[in-house]
Structures are given as C-alpha cells and as structure tokens.
Enzyme design. Structure first.
Site, PDB file in Angstrom:
ATOM      1  N   ASN A  59      40.551  42.099  38.217  1.00 31.90           N
ATOM      2  CA  ASN A  59      38.878  42.167  38.417  1.00 31.90           C
ATOM      3  C   ASN A  59      38.490  42.015  37.151  1.00 31.90           C
ATOM      4  O   ASN A  59      38.394  42.970  36.381  1.00 31.90           O
ATOM      5  CB  ASN A  59      39.035  43.618  39.132  1.00 31.90           C
ATOM      6  CG  ASN A  59      37.240  43.834  39.291  1.00 31.90           C
ATOM      7  OD1 ASN A  59      36.591  42.754  39.250  1.00 31.90           O
ATOM      8  ND2 ASN A  59      37.071  45.002  39.555  1.00 31.90           N
ATOM      9  N   HIS A 143      34.647  48.254  46.019  1.00 36.25           N
ATOM     10  CA  HIS A 143      35.253  48.688  44.501  1.00 36.25           C
ATOM     11  C   HIS A 143      34.203  50.066  44.287  1.00 36.25           C
ATOM     12  O   HIS A 143      33.152  50.243  44.783  1.00 36.25           O
ATOM     13  CB  HIS A 143      34.911  47.584  43.668  1.00 36.25           C
ATOM     14  CG  HIS A 143      35.529  48.122  42.251  1.00 36.25           C
ATOM     15  ND1 HIS A 143      34.978  48.957  41.209  1.00 36.25           N
ATOM     16  CD2 HIS A 143      36.682  47.666  41.614  1.00 36.25           C
ATOM     17  CE1 HIS A 143      35.902  49.023  40.397  1.00 36.25           C
ATOM     18  NE2 HIS A 143      36.839  48.305  40.573  1.00 36.25           N
TER      19      HIS A 143
HETATM   20  C1  PEP Z   1      39.201  48.176  38.367  1.00 34.29           C
HETATM   21  O1  PEP Z   1      38.182  48.072  37.949  1.00 34.29           O
HETATM   22  O2  PEP Z   1      39.629  48.008  39.501  1.00 34.29           O
HETATM   23  C2  PEP Z   1      40.283  48.802  37.519  1.00 34.29           C
HETATM   24  C3  PEP Z   1      41.310  49.158  37.987  1.00 34.29           C
HETATM   25  O3  PEP Z   1      39.897  48.891  36.198  1.00 34.29           O
HETATM   26  P1  PEP Z   1      41.059  49.164  34.857  1.00 34.29           P
HETATM   27  O4  PEP Z   1      42.106  48.465  35.126  1.00 34.29           O
HETATM   28  O5  PEP Z   1      40.126  48.529  33.715  1.00 34.29           O
HETATM   29  O6  PEP Z   1      40.955  50.647  34.901  1.00 34.29           O
END
Ligand code: PEP
Length: 302
Positions: A59, A143
């Site tokens: 993402n 999300h």
């Molecule tokens: C996300 O935003 O889906 C995520 C998991 O971010 P991070 O890996 O930076 O914690």
C-alpha cells in the site's frame, strides 16, 4: 432543487443497497444453517489456514513522485521473486496506469479506494466501473486511514465491497481495532462487527474474490508490530467467525493478511503462523528491496 435531486439519487442508491442487504441476510442465514453440519471443522483441522496462495500487498498510500515510483518499479522488476506468492501493489491513483505498464508479472496492481456506487457527480472519486475499464483487478477498501480520516463506516465499507465485486473488481477488505479497543478487550468484537457489515452485503460466492486484511490500527505506520502470537490469535478468531457466520468452506479458503509495520526483519517469523496467509505492507512497500524480501517470506508460510 439541488438538494431534492441529490436526495432522490441517495434514496435510490440506498433502496437498491437495502435490497442487496436483505438478499444477503437471507443467504447468510442459510449458510449459518449449513454451518451446523460443519461444527467439527476446527477440531479436526490441524492447520486452519487457507489453501490459497500467500498474498502480499504493497500500500503505497499518498506517497511518491514519477521519479521515485519509476525507481521503485525498476527495483521490484529486478528483484528475484523466488517464492510462490501473489503480489499486489497499490500506487496512488494518478500513477496506477504508469505503474501497471512498468511492473512485470507477478506484480499486479490495486487501487487504494473506489466509490460506493455507479460513477457520476462525485467530485474526486473513482468508480469501480473505471477500475474495471482500466483493467485494475483489485481495490483496497476499508483501510483504517479511510475509516478514521474520511469517516467511512462499517456499513459503507460493506456496500463498497459489494459494489466493487459486482463490477468485477476484487477486494482487499481491511479490518482492525484501535489501541483503546484492544486495551478494552474488544479486539475481536470490533473485527467481527466490521466483518459482519461486509457479510451482510455479499454472497457466499463473493468471498472467493475477497482478501481480508487484519490491520491493528495501533501497528500501522508506528513501527509497533503485533507479535506473531497476537496476529495469529486474531487471524484464528476471524477464521472461526467466518466458519460460524459465513461457511466452513469460505473460512477454509479465505486468505487473511496481516498488516501493521511488517518489514524485512519481522516478515519471516510472522509468515510461519498458520492463519497468516500474507501481508499488507505500508511503509516497507516503498523500499523495493525490502518489499521483495517480504514477498519471498511466503516460502516460510506453513
Ligand atoms: C498499511 O497502511 O496498510 C500498513 C500496514 O502500513 P505499515 O506497514 O506502514 O504499518
């Protein structure tokens, strides 16, 4: 007059949505009856995890520039994917087309969001029809950043999920609790309510095209990763809920990703947990070498 028009459109939309929800409630009741026949599923299953391929999503959120994104695509293309893994990268909308034309298989692309219904006068939105038209096979929905920053409710995420699926776009559906909710002992309650809102809208068959991403909000972008045991506990709980509330067959097939500060250093250990079927990665997905390493952690999946 404007107000009247928009009310009419909103009403039409929700009438249609309510009809869908009614049909699906009927279907899920039917599944619940079938579930009683499958009560021994967990008792008998040595490993409950899905038979599907390990799946890693990147993402990219609202990050990057043409220059940095082209570099990232080049690093990903030159990295060696040695594991059997499905990979889905979600660039910012404005770069999806460019990324799709640059990335080579096995990389696929996803949008990070889409509108809840048919396109039209919804400034700033992108419809599922447009994603389909542009050959974008996946969309991330629900999300936690969209839930908390854009006010997306469980019901709204459920409706979006159904609309995207009906349009032919597959969905990575995110669920997860905040720190306060975890500390209050409500982790599973919160996740189940988020899942229920999706289950209320979709049919049993629709789950073939949904990946669940369990992302504890307190672990997203914080560097505070859930322990493999914490993640496994919730994943197992989610799978059990799916078995009891959708069907044992869906529970056995659905892929559940973990997301929250996954990086090149912690991915191998997390991947070994039986109910972790992949990762959704934020920050570390912007580092091509780290992301390739995370994708290859699929080799440790049990
Ligand atoms: C996300 O935003 O889906 C995520 C998991 O971010 P991070 O890996 O930076 O914690």
């Amino acid at each position: 007059m404007r107000k009247g028009l928009s009310n009419t459109r909103t009403e039409q939309f929700f009438t249609q949505s309510r009809r869908t929800i009614y049909n699906n409630k009927y279907n899920s009741k039917r599944s619940a009856t079938n579930n009683n026949k499958n009560k021994s599923f967990y008792v008998n299953a040595a490993k409950a995890s899905s038979g599907g391929k390990f799946v890693v999503g990147g993402n990219w959120k609202c990050n990057g520039s043409i220059e940095s994104i082209e570099k990232l695509c080049a690093t990903l293309n030159s990295g060696k994917i040695t594991a059997d893994v499905e990979i889905i990268c979600a660039p910012p909308m404005v770069y999806i087309d460019r990324v799709q034309s640059k990335l080579k298989p096995p990389y696929q692309v996803a949008a990070q969001n889409c509108w809840v219904g048919k396109g039209g006068a919804f400034t700033g939105e992108v419809s599922a029809e447009m994603l389909k038209d542009a050959n974008i096979p996946w969309v991330i929905l629900g999300h936690s950043e969209r839930r908390s920053l854009c006010g997306e409710t469980n019901e709204f995420v459920g409706l979006k999920t159904k609309y995207a699926l009906d349009t032919g776009v597959k969905v990575v559906a995110c669920i997860g609790e905040s720190l306060a909710q975890r500390e209050a002992g409500n982790t599973l309650k919160v996740c189940f309510a988020q899942l229920q809102a999706i289950a209320d809208c979709v049919s049993e068959k629709d789950w073939d095209n949904i990946i669940i991403a369990y992302e504890p909000v307190w672990a997203i972008g914080t560097g505070k990763v859930a322990t493999p045991e914490q993640a496994q506990d919730v994943h197992a709980g989610v799978r059990k809920w799916m078995s009891e509330n959708v069907s044992a067959v869906v529970a056995s097939k659905v892929r559940i990703q973990y997301g929250g500060s996954v990086n090149a250093g912690n991915c191998d250990e997390l991947a070994q947990k039986p109910d972790i079927d992949g990762f959704l990665v934020g920050g570390a997905s912007l580092d091509g070498d780290a992301f390739v390493k995370i994708c290859n952690s699929a080799a440790h999946s049990k």
